[in-house]
Write an enzyme that holds these catalytic residues in place. Structure first.
Site, PDB file in Angstrom:
ATOM      1  N   HIS A  55      -0.863  -9.965  -2.541  1.00  0.00           N
ATOM      2  CA  HIS A  55      -0.547  -8.539  -2.565  1.00  0.00           C
ATOM      3  C   HIS A  55       0.817  -8.179  -2.003  1.00  0.00           C
ATOM      4  O   HIS A  55       1.192  -7.009  -2.009  1.00  0.00           O
ATOM      5  CB  HIS A  55      -1.586  -7.752  -1.765  1.00  0.00           C
ATOM      6  CG  HIS A  55      -2.856  -7.528  -2.519  1.00  0.00           C
ATOM      7  ND1 HIS A  55      -3.072  -6.424  -3.302  1.00  0.00           N
ATOM      8  CD2 HIS A  55      -3.964  -8.282  -2.625  1.00  0.00           C
ATOM      9  CE1 HIS A  55      -4.275  -6.501  -3.851  1.00  0.00           C
ATOM     10  NE2 HIS A  55      -4.841  -7.623  -3.456  1.00  0.00           N
ATOM     11  N   LYS A  63       1.023   8.458   0.162  1.00  0.00           N
ATOM     12  CA  LYS A  63       0.800   7.015   0.283  1.00  0.00           C
ATOM     13  C   LYS A  63       0.923   6.683   1.760  1.00  0.00           C
ATOM     14  O   LYS A  63       1.327   7.535   2.557  1.00  0.00           O
ATOM     15  CB  LYS A  63       1.822   6.226  -0.538  1.00  0.00           C
ATOM     16  CG  LYS A  63       3.271   6.704  -0.304  1.00  0.00           C
ATOM     17  CD  LYS A  63       4.298   5.956  -1.142  1.00  0.00           C
ATOM     18  CE  LYS A  63       4.308   6.305  -2.602  1.00  0.00           C
ATOM     19  NZ  LYS A  63       3.789   5.259  -3.479  1.00  0.00           N
ATOM     20  N   ARG A  64       0.581   5.443   2.147  1.00  0.00           N
ATOM     21  CA  ARG A  64       0.780   5.085   3.541  1.00  0.00           C
ATOM     22  C   ARG A  64       2.246   5.269   3.944  1.00  0.00           C
ATOM     23  O   ARG A  64       3.143   5.103   3.110  1.00  0.00           O
ATOM     24  CB  ARG A  64       0.331   3.628   3.777  1.00  0.00           C
ATOM     25  CG  ARG A  64      -1.171   3.474   3.827  1.00  0.00           C
ATOM     26  CD  ARG A  64      -1.797   4.329   4.916  1.00  0.00           C
ATOM     27  NE  ARG A  64      -1.412   3.850   6.229  1.00  0.00           N
ATOM     28  CZ  ARG A  64      -2.162   3.095   7.008  1.00  0.00           C
ATOM     29  NH1 ARG A  64      -3.381   2.760   6.628  1.00  0.00           N
ATOM     30  NH2 ARG A  64      -1.737   2.705   8.187  1.00  0.00           N
ATOM     31  N   LYS A  71       8.460   2.148   1.703  1.00  0.00           N
ATOM     32  CA  LYS A  71       8.096   3.180   0.728  1.00  0.00           C
ATOM     33  C   LYS A  71       9.092   4.354   0.749  1.00  0.00           C
ATOM     34  O   LYS A  71       9.100   5.204  -0.126  1.00  0.00           O
ATOM     35  CB  LYS A  71       6.679   3.678   0.980  1.00  0.00           C
ATOM     36  CG  LYS A  71       5.598   2.616   0.704  1.00  0.00           C
ATOM     37  CD  LYS A  71       4.213   3.128   1.059  1.00  0.00           C
ATOM     38  CE  LYS A  71       3.110   2.105   0.865  1.00  0.00           C
ATOM     39  NZ  LYS A  71       2.677   1.966  -0.545  1.00  0.00           N
ATOM     40  N   THR A 107      -0.553   1.845  -6.937  1.00  0.00           N
ATOM     41  CA  THR A 107      -1.584   2.367  -7.838  1.00  0.00           C
ATOM     42  C   THR A 107      -1.548   3.898  -7.809  1.00  0.00           C
ATOM     43  O   THR A 107      -2.014   4.535  -8.757  1.00  0.00           O
ATOM     44  CB  THR A 107      -2.996   1.896  -7.441  1.00  0.00           C
ATOM     45  OG1 THR A 107      -3.189   2.128  -6.040  1.00  0.00           O
ATOM     46  CG2 THR A 107      -3.178   0.420  -7.757  1.00  0.00           C
ATOM     47  N   LYS A 120      -2.229   6.956 -10.781  1.00  0.00           N
ATOM     48  CA  LYS A 120      -3.105   8.132 -10.669  1.00  0.00           C
ATOM     49  C   LYS A 120      -2.339   9.412 -10.999  1.00  0.00           C
ATOM     50  O   LYS A 120      -2.868  10.317 -11.648  1.00  0.00           O
ATOM     51  CB  LYS A 120      -3.695   8.222  -9.259  1.00  0.00           C
ATOM     52  CG  LYS A 120      -4.527   7.017  -8.842  1.00  0.00           C
ATOM     53  CD  LYS A 120      -4.820   7.061  -7.327  1.00  0.00           C
ATOM     54  CE  LYS A 120      -5.187   5.696  -6.788  1.00  0.00           C
ATOM     55  NZ  LYS A 120      -5.136   5.661  -5.303  1.00  0.00           N
TER      56      LYS A 120
HETATM   57  C1  LIG Z   1      -4.224   5.168  -4.465  1.00  0.00           C
HETATM   58  C2  LIG Z   1      -4.275   5.360  -3.021  1.00  0.00           C
HETATM   59  C3  LIG Z   1      -3.388   4.668  -2.184  1.00  0.00           C
HETATM   60  C4  LIG Z   1      -2.305   3.749  -2.722  1.00  0.00           C
HETATM   61  O1  LIG Z   1      -1.164   4.518  -3.018  1.00  0.00           O
HETATM   62  P1  LIG Z   1       0.257   3.832  -3.304  1.00  0.00           P
HETATM   63  O2  LIG Z   1       1.117   4.973  -3.706  1.00  0.00           O
HETATM   64  O3  LIG Z   1       0.042   2.879  -4.431  1.00  0.00           O
HETATM   65  O4  LIG Z   1       0.685   3.182  -2.055  1.00  0.00           O
HETATM   66  C5  LIG Z   1      -3.461   4.888  -0.825  1.00  0.00           C
HETATM   67  N1  LIG Z   1      -4.365   5.738  -0.295  1.00  0.00           N
HETATM   68  C6  LIG Z   1      -5.222   6.443  -1.064  1.00  0.00           C
HETATM   69  C7  LIG Z   1      -6.181   7.384  -0.427  1.00  0.00           C
HETATM   70  C8  LIG Z   1      -5.217   6.271  -2.452  1.00  0.00           C
HETATM   71  O5  LIG Z   1      -6.084   6.956  -3.213  1.00  0.00           O
END
Ligand SMILES: *Cc1c(COP(=O)(O)O)cnc(C)c1O
Length: 822
Positions: free
Chosen positions: A358, A546-547, A552, A654, A658
């Site tokens: 990952h 995101k985190r 990032k 991911t 979304k």
């Molecule tokens: C999809 C998701 C993530 C991952 O987000 P990235 O932008 O890919 O880092 C993190 N936290 C939650 C709650 C998510 O639904």
């Protein structure tokens, strides 16, 4: 065929009965939480029959099963999605309305089982849902943390962490399964004993142990009667009388063992893409892996007398290196308990276990000090030593005399056990999670391993489940899409392609943008309620959720906002399309720079949101406690998706998928799955900026990047950076954000200044943002872009990802579950 249990009168009666039996109350007297529980138990009644039928079908068909091992499962709420997958959501919603209950309010009573940090845990959850929907037999294996991911509170702009006691009211969708309890042993020493047949027996003695007790959660397939299982393990103390006979009557030891069980599964470590290296974490890893493998083997042996059949009937997928002790644990059981020889045991193990990588970031690669490892897991360490010894011989055979290679590739080296090396040496498959990421693994990070085992390497680009992130999270858009193209997209996302036919249709464009507006209104209300900030739903909703991590680059985003604000102040009459920048992010509790970035975002928000002179053209919002449940609403309301990681650092992402699914347009770097998103939507429908991964990697190798040059030559950037340390956003406290400033410019503070190339990519980012604004002003153009993003999202369904895992790695067969009542 409709399930009669969801017939309205039957269901209403069942809910009322549950309220009565659980709480001795009438529906009128019950609280929302109590009604949530009652409704959930009514739904669970239906699930149980399908769950039993699924298990019986596993046995009848003798199907191969995948065990997906993951330290994290970021499940999100279950009630709504269970109803959706049982195709009963609308029926139940109406039935509840008739008795004065609002299903959405009830759903809000459910805690998010936040047994994960971010993307990696959410991927595991999407995979479980897709496996069930596609009809593949699977178990998820994880830990039932008593406290999940901390709840984030923002106070005076700072992140505070509060414990997430998600089990406090009881969780209706779990089932304790004490009949599947197993013992897991830690510490002690290994005694070798000659056994009759020339083999040596190895016996662990003087250990401490705990009882692993699984709680099963149902994972419901969409409209197919299939219910798979997520087993998450709790730790309980071994009863005194069960103590190793050697230790009977040892009171101190009994107490120690009780404490071990108490602490073992208390908390999820809140680090994302970073290793804390704590001993307890290694204990957690071995605990759930050992228990899961014991349960998997017990199930296998029920129907198969010959252990050599294992690879035909069981696949074990390791989600990152966290469960990699699985290979040594399986070897231990085959050698010490099944009595196999090394070669036989290795043959079976290396055909059963597979590994998903990952990340390539050094701080996230798991290494355990030999001292900790051998003390905690003495027999497992012995086995890893032997795996390492034989692996080094293999390297020598393939690259004779290449001493350097052996040093680089060894599993045990320099006082440490390297989990990724173990996973690659023992696994039959090594996969990356996006095409670019896999190429970087093969050509850079894992080049030596790729040369040794080219056949093991493969790519599986991540995906997301459209059942949660569109059907449940965005009911208005779902209904509209189904109206336009039918509902095949629910189980086959490539059908979204048909939406492209409507991309130039003015009426469709208006309908589409009106739905986006409704979703923005929904989020604006949420923001008003939670932040007390009024945002304009007609402004551009520009979202980064995101985190919080330096790679990032939330910092790049907020620096750019500071730059926009400076421009607006200087040219109050400039033509500026109103924009609302929305952030959501948890920072690891010990990650100083990340937490300071949250404070900066909130401080900038305070100044900008309260400046009357800019007429509300710019707003900044930090949404507290970003998690799956509020994420669903946020994606639905987004116009612009911020995917701005330093190229080469985000393995896949991911969140990007979304957003796309919900008709947001991406501004992003050529990183992770953004590359494949760009390929699917075409360059006209995405805003790409910044350095390529090759350029980043080249600068890293040459160490020739100097942000000070940019600081000296770019006045706008200099102004923004000076505002970090002149008190502009910190009420004249010039020191508050000094560390952020230093992280960008000062080589004395970090090894390299601006490790993540924020300043280098700044101009190209700001140019891309100008193009975003220009595109948004053209309503038709924007509507078309947004619709084409949805139309081309098909590839990014986790259904597609899972089918690829099945075809290339697991080789499972679909099963068909017939509805049955028991
Ligand atoms: C999809 C998701 C993530 C991952 O987000 P990235 O932008 O890919 O880092 C993190 N936290 C939650 C709650 C998510 O639904």
């Amino acid at each position: 065929m409709k399930n009669p249990a969801f017939e309205k009168e039957t269901f209403k009666k069942s809910v009322k009965e549950n309220v009565k039996n659980l709480y001795r109350k009438t529906l009128k007297e019950a609280t929302q939480q109590e009604i949530y529980q009652a409704v959930s138990y009514s739904v669970k009644d239906v699930i149980i029959d399908q769950w039993l039928a699924t298990q019986q079908t596993f046995d009848k068909t003798d199907a191969k099963i995948v065990y997906y091992m993951s330290m994290e499962f970021l499940m999100g709420r279950a009630l709504g999605n269970n109803l959706i997958n049982l195709t009963a959501y609308n029926e139940v919603k109406e039935a509840l309305e008739e008795i004065g209950v609002d299903l959405n309010a009830i759903e809000d009573e459910e805690p998010d089982p936040a047994l994960g940090n971010g993307g990696l845990g959410r991927l595991a959850a999407c995979f479980m849902e897709s496996l069930a929907t596609l009809g593949y037999p699977a178990y998820g294996c994880g830990i039932r943390y008593r406290y999940g991911m901390f709840k984030q509170k923002i106070k005076d702009g700072y992140q505070l962490e509060e414990p997430d006691n998600w089990l406090k009211n009881g969780y209706p969708f779990e089932l304790r399964r004490p009949e599947h309890t197993f013992e897991v042993k830690f510490g002690g020493y290994v005694r070798a004993e000659a056994s009759g047949n020339g083999h040596t027996k190895f016996i662990q003695e003087g250990y401490q142990s705990v009882r692993a007790v699984p709680y099963d959660m149902p994972i419901i397939g969409y409209n197919n009667n299939m219910v798979n299982t997520l087993m998450i393990w709790d730790a309980e103390p071994i009863q005194c009388f069960e103590l190793d006979s050697f230790d009977k009557g040892d009171y101190r030891k009994a107490v120690e063992q009780e404490n071990l069980a108490r602490n073992l599964v208390d908390v999820l470590y809140p680090n994302d893409n970073h290793i804390a290296g704590k001993e307890l974490r290694l204990k957690q890893q071995y605990f759930f892996v050992s228990a899961s493998i014991q349960r998997a083997l017990a199930r296998f042996k029920k129907n198969h007398p010959d252990i050599h059949m294992l690879p035909q009937k069981v696949a074990i997928q390791m989600n990152d290196t966290h469960p990699t002790v699985a290979v040594a644990e399986l070897m231990r059981i085959l050698l010490d308990e099944e009595g196999l020889g090394w070669d036989e045991a290795w043959e079976i193990t290396s055909k059963t276990c597979a590994y998903t990588n990952h990340t390539i970031m050094a701080e996230a690669l798991e290494k355990w000090p030999i001292e900790i490892f051998s003390r905690l897991l003495p027999r497992i360490y012995q086995i890893i030593e032997e795996i390492n010894r034989r692996f080094l011989l293999d390297i020598e055979a393939k690259f004779p005399g290449d001493y350097h290679k052996k040093e680089k590739m060894a599993i045990i080296h320099d006082g440490q056990v390297k989990m990724a090396h173990l996973a690659i040496a023992a696994g039959y498959s090594v996969n990356g999670v996006a095409r670019l990421h896999t190429e970087i693994l093969k050509n850079q990070e894992l080049k030596d391993f790729y040369e040794m085992f080219p056949e093991k390497f493969n790519n599986k680009t991540n995906g997301i489940t459209q059942r949660r992130f569109l059907y449940h999270g965005n009911p208005l858009l779902s209904a509209w899409i189904t109206d336009k193209i039918g509902d095949d997209w629910i189980t086959n996302l490539s059908h979204m392609e048909k939406l492209a036919l409507f991309a130039d249709d003015k009426k469709a464009q208006q309908e589409f943008m009106n739905i986006k507006y409704q979703n923005k209104l929904r989020l604006a209300k949420y923001i008003q309620k939670h932040n007390g900030i009024e945002v304009d739903p007609r402004s551009i909703f520009d979202v980064q959720v995101k985190r919080l991590h330096e790679y990032k680059r939330q910092l790049l985003n907020i620096l750019h906002i500071m730059f926009l604000y400076n421009m607006l102040k200087e040219h109050p009459d400039m033509d500026f399309y109103p924009r609302t920048f929305i952030f959501g992010a948890k920072a690891a509790a010990g990650y100083r720079i990340a937490k300071l970035t949250i404070k900066l975002i909130n401080s900038v928000a305070d100044v900008i949101n309260n400046d009357k002179t800019i007429n509300g053209k710019l707003k900044v919002v930090f949404i507290e406690d970003y998690k799956v449940s509020n994420a669903e609403w946020i994606f639905a309301a987004a116009d612009v998706s911020e995917q701005i990681s330093t190229a080469s650092k985000e393995a896949s992402g991911t969140g990007n998928m979304k957003f796309m699914l919900n008709g947001a347009v991406t501004i992003g770097t050529m990183d992770g799955a953004n590359v494949e998103i760009a390929e699917e939507v075409g360059e006209d429908n995405i805003f790409i900026f910044g350095m390529s991964s090759d350029e980043v990697i080249e600068h890293e190798k040459r160490r020739d990047y100097n942000p000070m040059e940019i600081f000296n030559n770019d006045q706008d950037i200099r102004q923004v950076l000076m505002q970090i340390i002149n008190g502009f956003y910190s009420q004249n406290d010039t020191e508050l954000f000094r560390d952020l400033y230093n992280s960008l410019l000062n080589t004395q503070c970090t090894q390299f200044a601006d490790t993540y190339f924020n300043l280098k990519d700044f101009r190209s980012y700001s140019d891309a943002q100008k193009r975003v604004e220009e595109a948004y002003r053209d309503e038709e153009r924007w509507a078309k872009m947004a619709m084409l993003n949805v139309a081309h999202v098909g590839k990014f369904s986790s259904d597609r990802t899972i089918q690829e895992y099945v075809d290339d790695i697991w080789h499972l067969e679909k099963i068909q579950v017939e509805p049955e009542e028991f």
